[in-house]
Design a protein around this motif. Structure first.
Motif, PDB file in Angstrom:
ATOM      1  N   LEU A  46      39.424  11.686  26.919  1.00  0.00           N
ATOM      2  CA  LEU A  46      39.613  13.131  26.924  1.00  0.00           C
ATOM      3  C   LEU A  46      38.961  13.691  28.187  1.00  0.00           C
ATOM      4  O   LEU A  46      37.825  13.342  28.510  1.00  0.00           O
ATOM      5  CB  LEU A  46      38.976  13.741  25.679  1.00  0.00           C
ATOM      6  CG  LEU A  46      39.372  15.157  25.276  1.00  0.00           C
ATOM      7  CD1 LEU A  46      40.844  15.208  24.857  1.00  0.00           C
ATOM      8  CD2 LEU A  46      38.484  15.627  24.132  1.00  0.00           C
ATOM      9  N   TYR A  56      43.716  19.803  28.146  1.00  0.00           N
ATOM     10  CA  TYR A  56      42.931  18.572  28.082  1.00  0.00           C
ATOM     11  C   TYR A  56      43.862  17.383  28.250  1.00  0.00           C
ATOM     12  O   TYR A  56      44.913  17.294  27.600  1.00  0.00           O
ATOM     13  CB  TYR A  56      42.166  18.477  26.750  1.00  0.00           C
ATOM     14  CG  TYR A  56      40.998  19.435  26.726  1.00  0.00           C
ATOM     15  CD1 TYR A  56      39.714  19.011  27.060  1.00  0.00           C
ATOM     16  CD2 TYR A  56      41.182  20.782  26.429  1.00  0.00           C
ATOM     17  CE1 TYR A  56      38.641  19.900  27.079  1.00  0.00           C
ATOM     18  CE2 TYR A  56      40.118  21.683  26.449  1.00  0.00           C
ATOM     19  CZ  TYR A  56      38.853  21.227  26.775  1.00  0.00           C
ATOM     20  OH  TYR A  56      37.799  22.109  26.808  1.00  0.00           O
ATOM     21  N   THR A  58      44.734  13.419  27.949  1.00  0.00           N
ATOM     22  CA  THR A  58      44.403  12.294  27.081  1.00  0.00           C
ATOM     23  C   THR A  58      45.455  11.206  27.259  1.00  0.00           C
ATOM     24  O   THR A  58      46.445  11.381  27.982  1.00  0.00           O
ATOM     25  CB  THR A  58      44.305  12.731  25.607  1.00  0.00           C
ATOM     26  OG1 THR A  58      43.779  11.641  24.816  1.00  0.00           O
ATOM     27  CG2 THR A  58      45.664  13.136  25.039  1.00  0.00           C
TER      28      THR A  58
END
Length: 328
Positions: A46, A56, A58
């Motif tokens: 993350l 974010y 990921t």
């Protein structure tokens, strides 16, 4: 087998969350959110975007060169990046954004505990627009000065740009510093500079003064001084999660975002408290320290204890199952 074990861990984690913990989605960024993308089943890293507030980055713990941009306001994927110019990843475990605006991806996992004599780091500029696109990445060969090992945490210092890796070992691992600048040709040797606990991810604070390292059940925040850990660490109240795999700071450094593997996995915000004492606080469900003047009821304590034991067992089973599946 994998789905049953993940369901067990998720059930234990849900049992530990107090009523009303979930926040409304579609409002403020950098708050609790659920990753809604059905393709993201093993979110293993993350990183907060520098270019796009509230986003974010990921990726799955897998061998596909895919990076996902998730909007913390809605939990929806707003960009899928396909890395080109690199080989087939083996075990992507970590992601970070450097001071140069580049995204760094750590293909550094080794579930056979040091069977590969080298691992890789991928690097590409964070895209200016959020859309599905192919990005051309550089690939760096990495070796450890003291031999091959498993790792799941890669951190890029926000001031110097130096890359660090924390190895993963139940009995404690090492913190490794890369060269001052990574070289796309030849081998980048990472050298051990400190000792760390059992680590599944880590991140530097935006000002570079702190480093957080998390494991399956705890997380510690360390002062950062002269290229290594500057103190013994302070607990930060990590939430109980099905398989605790990731952590990053919010862009302003005021809080930590904790993630885990599993379908529809939850990312939980935990506020930083610069005045928190060094001793480990008592944690309420969801990771928030309990107030000494308002102790939990006996039934709540029992639920937390039972849930923690179930979660611990589930985590061990999931980790063991993943190793067996990959060996097969």
């Amino acid at each position: 087998m994998r789905s049953a074990l993940c369901a067990l861990g998720a059930a234990a984690a849900l049992a530990l969350l107090p009523a009303g913990h979930a926040r409304a989605q579609g409002q403020d960024p950098d708050r609790d959110f659920t990753i809604e993308d059905a393709r993201i089943t093993e979110s293993s890293g993350l990183a907060a975007s520098r270019a796009h507030p509230g986003i974010y980055w990921t990726h799955n713990d897998q061998d596909a060169p895919l990076i996902y941009g998730v909007d913390s306001r809605t939990g929806k994927t707003v960009a899928t990046l396909t890395m080109a110019g690199v080989g087939t990843p083996r075990d992507m475990e970590a992601i970070a954004v450097g001071p140069d605006g580049d995204i760094y991806v750590g293909d550094i996992g080794d579930n056979l505990d040091g069977s590969w004599d080298h691992v890789w780091i991928y690097r590409f500029p964070e895209p200016k627009t959020l859309k599905d696109q192919t990005v051309r990445a550089k690939q760096y060969v990495v070796k450890y000065a003291d031999g091959a090992r498993n790792a799941e945490a890669l951190m890029v210092h926000p001031k110097t740009g130096r890359v660090y890796i924390a190895s993963k070992n139940e009995k404690g691992g090492g913190l490794y510093a890369g060269p001052e600048r990574l070289s796309p040709s030849g081998t980048n040797v990472f050298r051990r500079v400190d000792e760390v606990p059992w680590v599944t991810d880590g991140a530097f604070s935006p000002d570079g003064d702190r480093l957080v390292l998390r494991g399956y059940f705890t997380a510690e925040e360390y002062a950062w001084k002269d290229g290594r850990l500057g103190d013994g660490g302070t607990p930060v109240g990590a939430p109980f999660q099905g398989q605790a795999e990731s952590v990053t700071y919010t862009p302003d450094g005021s809080a930590l975002m904790f993630g885990s593997e599993g379908r529809n996995s939850r990312v939980v915000r935990v506020e930083r408290d610069s005045g928190r004492p060094a001793e480990k606080p008592t944690e309420a469900p969801g990771g928030a320290p309990e107030s000494p003047s308002a102790p939990a009821a006996e039934g709540e304590k029992g639920n937390v204890t039972v849930g923690f034991l179930v979660l611990a067992g589930a985590t061990v089973l999931v980790v063991g199952a993943k190793r067996l599946l990959r060996r097969g």
